[in-house]
Write a protein that holds these residues in place. Sequence first.
Motif, PDB file in Angstrom:
ATOM      1  N   THR A  31      -3.742  18.944 -23.989  1.00  0.00           N
ATOM      2  CA  THR A  31      -4.289  19.303 -22.676  1.00  0.00           C
ATOM      3  C   THR A  31      -3.341  19.108 -21.503  1.00  0.00           C
ATOM      4  OG1 THR A  31      -5.235  17.085 -22.357  1.00  0.00           O
ATOM      5  CG2 THR A  31      -6.602  18.726 -23.480  1.00  0.00           C
ATOM      6  N   LEU A  32      -2.334  18.249 -21.639  1.00  0.00           N
ATOM      7  CA  LEU A  32      -1.516  17.886 -20.476  1.00  0.00           C
ATOM      8  C   LEU A  32      -0.133  18.510 -20.458  1.00  0.00           C
ATOM      9  CD1 LEU A  32      -2.350  14.071 -20.164  1.00  0.00           C
ATOM     10  CD2 LEU A  32      -3.306  15.982 -18.855  1.00  0.00           C
ATOM     11  N   ARG A  33       0.212  19.230 -21.507  1.00  0.00           N
ATOM     12  CA  ARG A  33       1.583  19.751 -21.591  1.00  0.00           C
ATOM     13  C   ARG A  33       1.948  20.605 -20.379  1.00  0.00           C
ATOM     14  NH1 ARG A  33       4.919  19.647 -25.640  1.00  0.00           N
ATOM     15  NH2 ARG A  33       3.263  18.972 -27.044  1.00  0.00           N
ATOM     16  N   ASP A  34       1.019  21.430 -19.906  1.00  0.00           N
ATOM     17  CA  ASP A  34       1.307  22.303 -18.773  1.00  0.00           C
ATOM     18  C   ASP A  34       1.226  21.576 -17.431  1.00  0.00           C
ATOM     19  OD1 ASP A  34       1.661  24.435 -20.489  1.00  0.00           O
ATOM     20  OD2 ASP A  34      -0.421  25.096 -20.351  1.00  0.00           O
ATOM     21  N   HIS A  35       0.562  20.410 -17.421  1.00  0.00           N
ATOM     22  CA  HIS A  35       0.384  19.676 -16.168  1.00  0.00           C
ATOM     23  C   HIS A  35       1.490  18.643 -15.938  1.00  0.00           C
ATOM     24  CE1 HIS A  35      -3.608  21.425 -15.553  1.00  0.00           C
ATOM     25  NE2 HIS A  35      -3.837  21.191 -16.835  1.00  0.00           N
ATOM     26  N   LEU A  36       2.198  18.268 -16.996  1.00  0.00           N
ATOM     27  CA  LEU A  36       3.294  17.317 -16.882  1.00  0.00           C
ATOM     28  C   LEU A  36       4.589  18.023 -17.266  1.00  0.00           C
ATOM     29  CD1 LEU A  36       1.562  14.210 -18.519  1.00  0.00           C
ATOM     30  CD2 LEU A  36       1.917  14.642 -16.078  1.00  0.00           C
ATOM     31  N   SER A  37       4.944  19.016 -16.481  1.00  0.00           N
ATOM     32  CA  SER A  37       6.099  19.861 -16.779  1.00  0.00           C
ATOM     33  C   SER A  37       6.957  20.026 -15.531  1.00  0.00           C
ATOM     34  CB  SER A  37       5.630  21.241 -17.263  1.00  0.00           C
ATOM     35  OG  SER A  37       4.926  21.911 -16.221  1.00  0.00           O
ATOM     36  N   PHE A  38       8.147  20.563 -15.737  1.00  0.00           N
ATOM     37  CA  PHE A  38       9.027  20.814 -14.602  1.00  0.00           C
ATOM     38  C   PHE A  38       8.428  21.843 -13.656  1.00  0.00           C
ATOM     39  CE2 PHE A  38      12.501  23.240 -12.629  1.00  0.00           C
ATOM     40  CZ  PHE A  38      13.108  22.226 -11.917  1.00  0.00           C
ATOM     41  N   VAL A  68       3.419   4.582 -16.436  1.00  0.00           N
ATOM     42  CA  VAL A  68       3.005   3.600 -17.438  1.00  0.00           C
ATOM     43  C   VAL A  68       2.047   4.238 -18.442  1.00  0.00           C
ATOM     44  CG1 VAL A  68       1.649   1.494 -17.804  1.00  0.00           C
ATOM     45  CG2 VAL A  68       3.368   1.574 -15.985  1.00  0.00           C
ATOM     46  N   ALA A  69       1.084   5.011 -17.948  1.00  0.00           N
ATOM     47  CA  ALA A  69       0.117   5.667 -18.834  1.00  0.00           C
ATOM     48  C   ALA A  69       0.803   6.666 -19.763  1.00  0.00           C
ATOM     49  CB  ALA A  69      -0.952   6.369 -18.004  1.00  0.00           C
ATOM     50  N   ILE A  70       1.769   7.422 -19.239  1.00  0.00           N
ATOM     51  CA  ILE A  70       2.491   8.402 -20.065  1.00  0.00           C
ATOM     52  C   ILE A  70       3.174   7.710 -21.233  1.00  0.00           C
ATOM     53  CG2 ILE A  70       4.498   9.933 -20.102  1.00  0.00           C
ATOM     54  CD1 ILE A  70       3.712  10.819 -17.283  1.00  0.00           C
ATOM     55  N   PRO A  76       2.969  13.611 -23.305  1.00  0.00           N
ATOM     56  CA  PRO A  76       4.150  14.414 -22.961  1.00  0.00           C
ATOM     57  C   PRO A  76       4.496  14.233 -21.492  1.00  0.00           C
ATOM     58  CG  PRO A  76       2.193  15.793 -23.099  1.00  0.00           C
ATOM     59  CD  PRO A  76       1.777  14.440 -23.590  1.00  0.00           C
ATOM     60  N   GLY A  77       5.779  14.346 -21.159  1.00  0.00           N
ATOM     61  CA  GLY A  77       6.155  14.332 -19.755  1.00  0.00           C
ATOM     62  C   GLY A  77       6.938  13.123 -19.293  1.00  0.00           C
ATOM     63  N   ALA A  78       7.419  12.273 -20.218  1.00  0.00           N
ATOM     64  CA  ALA A  78       8.170  11.088 -19.792  1.00  0.00           C
ATOM     65  C   ALA A  78       9.455  11.480 -19.056  1.00  0.00           C
ATOM     66  CB  ALA A  78       8.495  10.205 -20.997  1.00  0.00           C
ATOM     67  N   THR A  79      10.135  12.491 -19.555  1.00  0.00           N
ATOM     68  CA  THR A  79      11.370  12.928 -18.889  1.00  0.00           C
ATOM     69  C   THR A  79      11.069  13.497 -17.506  1.00  0.00           C
ATOM     70  OG1 THR A  79      12.409  13.434 -21.020  1.00  0.00           O
ATOM     71  CG2 THR A  79      13.373  14.438 -19.054  1.00  0.00           C
ATOM     72  N   ILE A  80      10.002  14.273 -17.388  1.00  0.00           N
ATOM     73  CA  ILE A  80       9.608  14.823 -16.095  1.00  0.00           C
ATOM     74  C   ILE A  80       9.235  13.702 -15.133  1.00  0.00           C
ATOM     75  CG2 ILE A  80       7.956  16.303 -14.901  1.00  0.00           C
ATOM     76  CD1 ILE A  80      10.029  17.763 -16.631  1.00  0.00           C
ATOM     77  N   ALA A  81       8.583  12.669 -15.646  1.00  0.00           N
ATOM     78  CA  ALA A  81       8.239  11.530 -14.797  1.00  0.00           C
ATOM     79  C   ALA A  81       9.496  10.851 -14.270  1.00  0.00           C
ATOM     80  CB  ALA A  81       7.383  10.537 -15.585  1.00  0.00           C
ATOM     81  N   THR A  82      10.502  10.709 -15.125  1.00  0.00           N
ATOM     82  CA  THR A  82      11.759  10.100 -14.685  1.00  0.00           C
ATOM     83  C   THR A  82      12.424  10.952 -13.609  1.00  0.00           C
ATOM     84  OG1 THR A  82      12.046   9.210 -16.916  1.00  0.00           O
ATOM     85  CG2 THR A  82      13.960   9.157 -15.465  1.00  0.00           C
ATOM     86  N   PHE A  97      12.017   1.846 -10.224  1.00  0.00           N
ATOM     87  CA  PHE A  97      10.617   2.194 -10.491  1.00  0.00           C
ATOM     88  C   PHE A  97      10.472   2.789 -11.888  1.00  0.00           C
ATOM     89  CE2 PHE A  97      10.153   3.077  -5.655  1.00  0.00           C
ATOM     90  CZ  PHE A  97      10.081   1.715  -5.413  1.00  0.00           C
ATOM     91  N   ASN A  98      11.393   3.682 -12.249  1.00  0.00           N
ATOM     92  CA  ASN A  98      11.328   4.334 -13.558  1.00  0.00           C
ATOM     93  C   ASN A  98      11.472   3.335 -14.699  1.00  0.00           C
ATOM     94  OD1 ASN A  98      10.969   6.962 -12.634  1.00  0.00           O
ATOM     95  ND2 ASN A  98      13.154   7.381 -12.515  1.00  0.00           N
TER      96      ASN A  98
END
Length: 242
Positions: A31-38, A68-70, A76-82, A97-98
Amino acid sequence: MSPTDPAQSSALIRRLPLIVIAIAAVIGAITLRDHLSFQALAENREALIALRDQHYALAVLGFMAVYVAIVAFSLPGATIATLTGGFLFGVFPGALFNVTAATIGATGIFLAVRRGLGDRLVAKMETSTGRAHQLRESIRENELSVLFLIRLVPAVPFFVANILPALVGVRLWRFIYTTFLGIIPGGVVYTWVGAGLGEVFARDETPNLGIIFEPQILGPILGLCALAALPIVLKAIKGART
């Protein structure tokens, strides 16, 4: 109620956090792949910048909570979060922070795995005389070096480096500080990439996430890997001589 029910209930309670993480990981992957993307970051960058400028402390806390939740739920989306950390907060304090958020999330999944599976597995390793016991003893003899290596080597998936130490009985504080220090090089690189996303967005491009494999970046990281592996090599040489 049968005599085994209390034991079964206790086992289920121990494994409940791990079960929740597994379920969340599956749901998140779907469900989150498209929401946690570049692309999502590019589309929402102005709103994120506005939030940061108006409520800096809230933006920091919210960002770190999501990061933290990721990590904790293997979403998915750890790299995008960074990258987002670098984009919003710069190389510093973005990298801080990262790395802090990633360490907290990694500790969460470490504790869940250790409580659900690790303690019993380690106990079996301690009492066995086979290859499992030999593996545990080998890791124990070179624990710091192994922990740093699995963090520094770019080819080791982050979730593997979170789970493996829990399965072999690594102590909590040793896991925490080797995680924090070990992910700094890669974390700084991707935070630095994120800090330059303003120009990338302006050119309507995508960032070069393979930069960590560029010689000028990978070389120093491999140097740190060699330094971390040095005690293992020296012990092997000493053992061969004796």
